[in-house]
Design a protein around this motif. Structure first.
Motif, short mmCIF file in Angstrom:
data_model
loop_
_atom_site.label_atom_id
_atom_site.label_comp_id
_atom_site.label_asym_id
_atom_site.label_seq_id
_atom_site.Cartn_x
_atom_site.Cartn_y
_atom_site.Cartn_z
N ILE A 29 0.73 -1.28 -0.33
CA ILE A 29 -0.42 -0.25 -0.19
C ILE A 29 0.85 1.41 0.09
N ILE A 30 1.93 0.99 0.85
CA ILE A 30 2.77 2.51 0.86
C ILE A 30 3.24 2.43 -0.85
N GLN A 32 2.20 2.08 -3.17
CA GLN A 32 0.95 2.35 -4.06
C GLN A 32 1.47 4.33 -4.28
N ARG A 33 1.12 3.91 -3.24
CA ARG A 33 0.38 5.88 -2.41
C ARG A 33 2.22 6.53 -2.97
N LYS A 35 4.62 6.18 -5.34
CA LYS A 35 3.76 6.01 -6.63
C LYS A 35 3.43 7.21 -6.97
N GLN A 36 2.38 7.48 -6.51
CA GLN A 36 1.54 8.51 -6.82
C GLN A 36 1.81 9.94 -6.29
N ALA A 37 3.12 9.62 -5.13
CA ALA A 37 3.12 11.12 -4.37
C ALA A 37 4.45 11.65 -6.25
N ILE A 59 3.41 10.78 2.48
CA ILE A 59 1.91 9.99 1.91
C ILE A 59 0.38 9.92 2.66
N SER A 60 -0.58 10.19 2.90
CA SER A 60 -1.46 10.01 3.87
C SER A 60 -1.93 7.98 4.12
N MET A 61 -1.44 7.80 5.06
CA MET A 61 -2.51 6.35 5.17
C MET A 61 -2.74 6.27 6.83
N ASN A 161 -6.68 9.02 8.76
CA ASN A 161 -5.25 9.15 8.03
C ASN A 161 -4.89 10.22 9.04
N LYS A 163 -0.53 11.19 7.65
CA LYS A 163 0.72 11.76 6.55
C LYS A 163 2.03 11.39 7.57
#
Length: 481
Positions: A29-30, A32-33, A35-37, A59-61, A161, A163
């Motif tokens: 999950i980290i 993937q997020r 990559k988006q960041a 990222i936000s988790m 969530n 950050k």
């Protein structure tokens, strides 16, 4: 139980925790997020990473998905407050029971686990009013490196969530420790480690082979301050070792959390004395340590000089508390035949033995679970009797200190006056040279001084039947008028 065991049980980092059970799932999950960041050129946070600056994407988790760090220095000493719950951390650090205990400790006041830390309450208010301003730091497998307290506060507020910046894939346990310390020691850090947890962190850094100079620089303290804190930590560990009973009771690091200033002053006074009279320094150390155990304030501890035990305490101890010590033998110097060091004095050994007994009694009385009810009651009775005896000794020491103060106050004031007159003579010459002297005001001031000396002379004449040179001069000066 040896001292090494105590240090590891209470202070040393626990390695080998491994990856959390959902670590791989969290990692995906980290990833993937992240990559988006990266694609969105999102926000970054800067950290010290292996000796250089590193910029991490934020990222936000889900806060519930992340794990509190079992090794965080924020609550290292406090973990021993509940041995059963602490054992859960050692057995299953990522389990619900262990993580719940870490959450509770992050909320508590370091010196009083029965209270919510005001700093934690303030953090909750800030997060509730303004939201999360600064991101935490998390390992690739979801372990909170920085932001454990923020995560606990967000959970309390019901926020979903958090950050976080994400550490590199090759992050090790040592990296986690280094990053946590470097972030904690930034000057803008709002919530400092508690005193004991700071001592633990310093000790761990030195144990890694780092120099005192480098560690002092990292902790923003002077090398002398670091050496003082090392001495205090060593004395605390020794006291814990001395407190161990056959039943397994012992004091804990957290039991010394509230005594920071007392122990620092003890170091100062002990150091001054130990260079000239080690035996007297030990008597002072033992008396003040006993008073720390009995919860005396810092002002009372200052009354315990090296003669406190022999002058005020020894004769007043109840029969059942008087230490029985054998005469000590001189100490042989290894490698130098026929050379010995002086043996410890009987008074020093007795003061040490009394403190040993109070350490063990305090450990049993405070444990509440180690020992029979009769043993716990007996330990509490020992502490109560000791407090009553020390109360009398402290009162007498205080009265003597006040007497000494009165005895020295008059000559000290005269010495101060002499300093002012000497300074006046220097300034008189300068004012005269610059033609800036107010002669009339100077003459009036001398009349005031003469009247003061006359008043002092009248008091001295009544007090001294055989005056010394100084008093004789004063009386003659007044008579000659």
């Amino acid at each position: 139980m040896t001292r090494i065991y105590i240090a590891y049980a209470e202070g040393a980092p626990m390695v080998g925790f491994g990856i959390p059970p959902k670590g791989e799932e969290i990692r995906q999950i980290i990833s993937q997020r992240l990559k988006q960041a990266v694609s969105e050129k999102g926000a970054k946070v800067t950290i010290d990473w292996r000796g250089e600056q590193r910029h991490l994407y934020v990222i936000s988790m889900p806060v519930e998905m992340l794990y509190f760090n079992p090794d965080t220095h924020r609550i290292r000493a406090q973990r021993t407050l509940d041995p059963d719950r602490n054992r859960a951390i050692e057995d299953d650090p990522w389990g619900h029971e262990a993580q719940a205990y870490l959450h509770d400790l992050l909320k508590q006041r370091p010196s009083n686990p029965d209270q919510i830390d005001p700093d934690f309450s303030a953090l909750m208010d800030e997060l509730d009013d303004s939201g999360q301003r600064e991101p935490g730091i998390v390992s690739p497998h979801g372990i909170l490196v920085d932001g454990n307290t923020r995560a606990a506060a967000l959970k309390e507020l019901g926020v979903t969530n958090i950050k976080v910046g994400v550490l590199p894939d090759d992050t090790s346990r040592q990296d986690i420790n280094d990053v946590e310390l470097s972030l904690q020691l930034r000057k803008d850090r709002r919530r400092d480690y508690s005193y004991i947890n700071r001592l633990i962190a310093i000790d761990e850094e030195l144990a890694r082979g780092r120099s005192e100079t480098d560690v002092a620089k990292d902790f923003n303290i002077k090398p002398a301050t670091l050496q003082r804190d090392r001495w205090v930590y060593d004395q605390i560990l020794k006291a814990i070792e001395r407190s161990c009973t056959e039943d397994g009771a012992s004091l804990r690091l957290i039991d010394f959390e509230q005594h920071q200033e007392k122990l620092r002053e003890l170091h100062r006074d002990y150091t001054k004395l130990s260079g000239t009279d080690p035996d007297a320094a030990n008597r002072l150390l033992q008396s003040r340590l006993a008073m720390v155990l009995l919860d005396y304030p810092k002002t009372s501890l200052r009354l315990a000089e090296d003669d406190f035990y022999t002058r005020y305490l020894e004769s007043r101890l109840p029969e059942g508390m008087k230490p029985q010590v054998a005469a000590a033998e001189p100490i042989s110097v290894v490698g130098i035949p026929g050379v010995t060091l002086p043996a410890q004095s009987d008074s020093s050994a007795a003061a040490e033995a009394l403190t040993d007994r109070l350490l063990r009694a305090k450990a049993v009385a405070a444990s509440g679970s180690v020992g029979t009810p009769e043993e716990i009651a007996q330990a509490a009775a020992v502490m109560k009797a000791a407090r009553e005896t020390f109360d009398v000794a402290v009162k007498l020491a205080g009265q003597n200190a006040e007497l000494v103060k009165r005895q020295t106050q008059v000559p000290e004031r005269l010495t101060d006056a002499a300093d002012y007159v000497t300074q006046c003579a220097s300034e008189f010459a300068e004012a005269r040279a610059k033609r800036a002297l107010d002669e009339e005001a100077f003459d009036d001031a001398l009349i005031v001084l003469r009247e003061s000396l006359e008043s002092l002379a009248r008091q001295a004449a009544r007090a001294f039947t055989a005056p010394g040179d100084g008093v004789a001069w004063l009386l003659d000066a007044v008579r000659s008028k």
